[in-house]
Write a protein that holds these residues in place. Structure first.
Motif, PDB file in Angstrom:
ATOM      1  N   THR A 295       6.131   4.348   0.536  1.00  0.00           N
ATOM      2  CA  THR A 295       5.632   5.714   0.600  1.00  0.00           C
ATOM      3  C   THR A 295       6.715   6.722   0.269  1.00  0.00           C
ATOM      4  O   THR A 295       7.902   6.467   0.458  1.00  0.00           O
TER       5      THR A 295
ATOM      6  N   PHE B  38       0.829  -1.199   0.000  1.00  0.00           N
ATOM      7  CA  PHE B  38       0.000   0.000   0.000  1.00  0.00           C
ATOM      8  C   PHE B  38       0.866   1.253   0.000  1.00  0.00           C
ATOM      9  O   PHE B  38       1.922   1.297   0.654  1.00  0.00           O
ATOM     10  N   ASP B  39       0.409   2.280  -0.693  1.00  0.00           N
ATOM     11  CA  ASP B  39       0.896   3.628  -0.459  1.00  0.00           C
ATOM     12  C   ASP B  39       0.323   4.066   0.895  1.00  0.00           C
ATOM     13  O   ASP B  39      -0.600   3.439   1.422  1.00  0.00           O
TER      14      ASP B  39
ATOM     15  N   ALA C 150      -6.160   1.314  -7.599  1.00  0.00           N
ATOM     16  CA  ALA C 150      -6.197   2.726  -7.213  1.00  0.00           C
ATOM     17  C   ALA C 150      -7.413   3.012  -6.344  1.00  0.00           C
ATOM     18  O   ALA C 150      -8.443   2.338  -6.442  1.00  0.00           O
ATOM     19  N   VAL C 151      -7.267   4.030  -5.487  1.00  0.00           N
ATOM     20  CA  VAL C 151      -8.397   4.530  -4.703  1.00  0.00           C
ATOM     21  C   VAL C 151      -8.703   5.951  -5.158  1.00  0.00           C
ATOM     22  O   VAL C 151      -7.786   6.728  -5.467  1.00  0.00           O
TER      23      VAL C 151
ATOM     24  N   ASP D 200       1.494   6.472  -8.958  1.00  0.00           N
ATOM     25  CA  ASP D 200       1.525   5.174  -8.272  1.00  0.00           C
ATOM     26  C   ASP D 200       1.196   4.038  -9.236  1.00  0.00           C
ATOM     27  O   ASP D 200       1.824   2.971  -9.204  1.00  0.00           O
TER      28      ASP D 200
ATOM     29  N   GLY E 281      -8.128   9.806  -2.651  1.00  0.00           N
ATOM     30  CA  GLY E 281      -6.834  10.365  -2.277  1.00  0.00           C
ATOM     31  C   GLY E 281      -6.530  11.682  -2.951  1.00  0.00           C
ATOM     32  O   GLY E 281      -7.372  12.567  -3.029  1.00  0.00           O
TER      33      GLY E 281
ATOM     34  N   VAL F 159      -1.444  -0.744  -4.044  1.00  0.00           N
ATOM     35  CA  VAL F 159      -2.620   0.108  -3.949  1.00  0.00           C
ATOM     36  C   VAL F 159      -2.169   1.547  -3.755  1.00  0.00           C
ATOM     37  O   VAL F 159      -1.518   1.878  -2.753  1.00  0.00           O
ATOM     38  N   GLY F 160      -2.473   2.415  -4.713  1.00  0.00           N
ATOM     39  CA  GLY F 160      -2.064   3.807  -4.649  1.00  0.00           C
ATOM     40  C   GLY F 160      -3.211   4.749  -4.928  1.00  0.00           C
ATOM     41  O   GLY F 160      -4.344   4.312  -5.189  1.00  0.00           O
ATOM     42  N   ASP F 161      -2.898   6.053  -4.905  1.00  0.00           N
ATOM     43  CA  ASP F 161      -3.968   7.041  -5.094  1.00  0.00           C
ATOM     44  C   ASP F 161      -3.637   8.058  -6.173  1.00  0.00           C
ATOM     45  O   ASP F 161      -4.371   9.044  -6.315  1.00  0.00           O
TER      46      ASP F 161
ATOM     47  N   LEU G 102     -12.174  -0.187  -0.125  1.00  0.00           N
ATOM     48  CA  LEU G 102     -10.852  -0.805   0.025  1.00  0.00           C
ATOM     49  C   LEU G 102     -10.882  -1.854   1.130  1.00  0.00           C
ATOM     50  O   LEU G 102     -10.293  -2.932   0.990  1.00  0.00           O
TER      51      LEU G 102
ATOM     52  N   VAL H 164      -4.132   6.843   0.958  1.00  0.00           N
ATOM     53  CA  VAL H 164      -4.647   5.475   0.875  1.00  0.00           C
ATOM     54  C   VAL H 164      -4.985   4.953   2.273  1.00  0.00           C
ATOM     55  O   VAL H 164      -6.137   4.659   2.573  1.00  0.00           O
TER      56      VAL H 164
END
Length: 225
Positions: A108, A6-7, A177-178, A164, A181, A158-160, A203, A11
């Motif tokens: 990160t 994860f980022d 992606a989310v 990413d 963010g 998983v990034g935003d 998520l 996120v």
């Protein structure tokens, strides 16, 4: 199930208000009036577009942009102590479950001490990420993700931001992606993630689905140290 990566900002942790304030402070301190004056956190997608290292080159040179982001990271690290929350509440349970199962990692662009301090506000030691890679370690995000894929079998990042997504693909990981963010939905869609999740609750549900599949399948791999 393989290790998930994860980022952090945007996120697992909502730092948009702090990022906006520190953007404005860095812009003022460095007198970079060519950079856009953002009215609030909702304007962050204007500067978080495409590849982050090049996102400001529409207004300033690359080297100036690099110095700006370095200053921004310093300011956001200092301001983190005033954050009211650490991990987004909906994600605390899923992260704890991942930690006791296949494990998870965080990669990160923030400073290591800052991210660890925010994680420990809401997560006990046994629920912390097995691996935390930050801007304080050498190498770019793609290099770190590639190393996690090679050494630990990581498969998803998983990034935003669109950046990413591109780093994940460059490292051979599946990008998820989310949309809650830093980047706009349009930028994320243009980058082409395999899946786009709208909310932290989405998520959390996605993580639980992955865990359910893992428990129904093979035993968990050994946890990284």
């Amino acid at each position: 199930m393989s290790m998930l990566v994860f980022d952090f900002d945007g996120v697992l942790h909502d730092s948009r208000e702090r990022a906006w304030r520190c953007y404005q402070d860095a812009r003022t301190q460095m007198e970079l009036w060519a950079l856009p004056d953002l009215a609030g956190p909702g304007d962050l997608p204007l500067v978080y577009q495409g590849v982050l290292s090049e996102s400001l080159t529409r207004w300033v040179g690359f080297e100036v942009a690099e110095r700006f982001w370095q200053r921004h990271a310093e300011l956001t690290a200092r301001a983190a102590a005033d954050e009211p929350h650490g991990v987004i509440p909906e994600l605390v349970g899923p992260l704890a479950a991942l930690a006791t199962g296949p494990g998870y990692a965080v990669v990160t662009g923030s400073h290591h001490a800052t991210v660890r301090a925010l994680l420990t506000r809401d997560l006990p030691q046994e629920a912390m990420p097995q691996i935390l890679l930050s801007r304080d370690q050498p190498g770019g995000k793609s290099d770190k993700l590639r190393d996690l894929r090679t050494r630990y079998g990581a498969t998803v990042y998983v990034g935003d931001t669109g950046s990413d997504i591109r780093h994940a693909r460059a490292a051979g990981l599946t990008p998820v992606a989310v949309a809650y963010g830093y980047a706009s939905r349009e930028d994320l869609t243009a980058a082409g993630p395999d899946q786009l999740l709208d909310t932290p609750a989405d998520l959390a549900a996605w993580c639980r689905t992955r865990l359910t599949g893992h428990r129904a399948g093979a035993p968990a791999p050994s946890r990284a140290t």
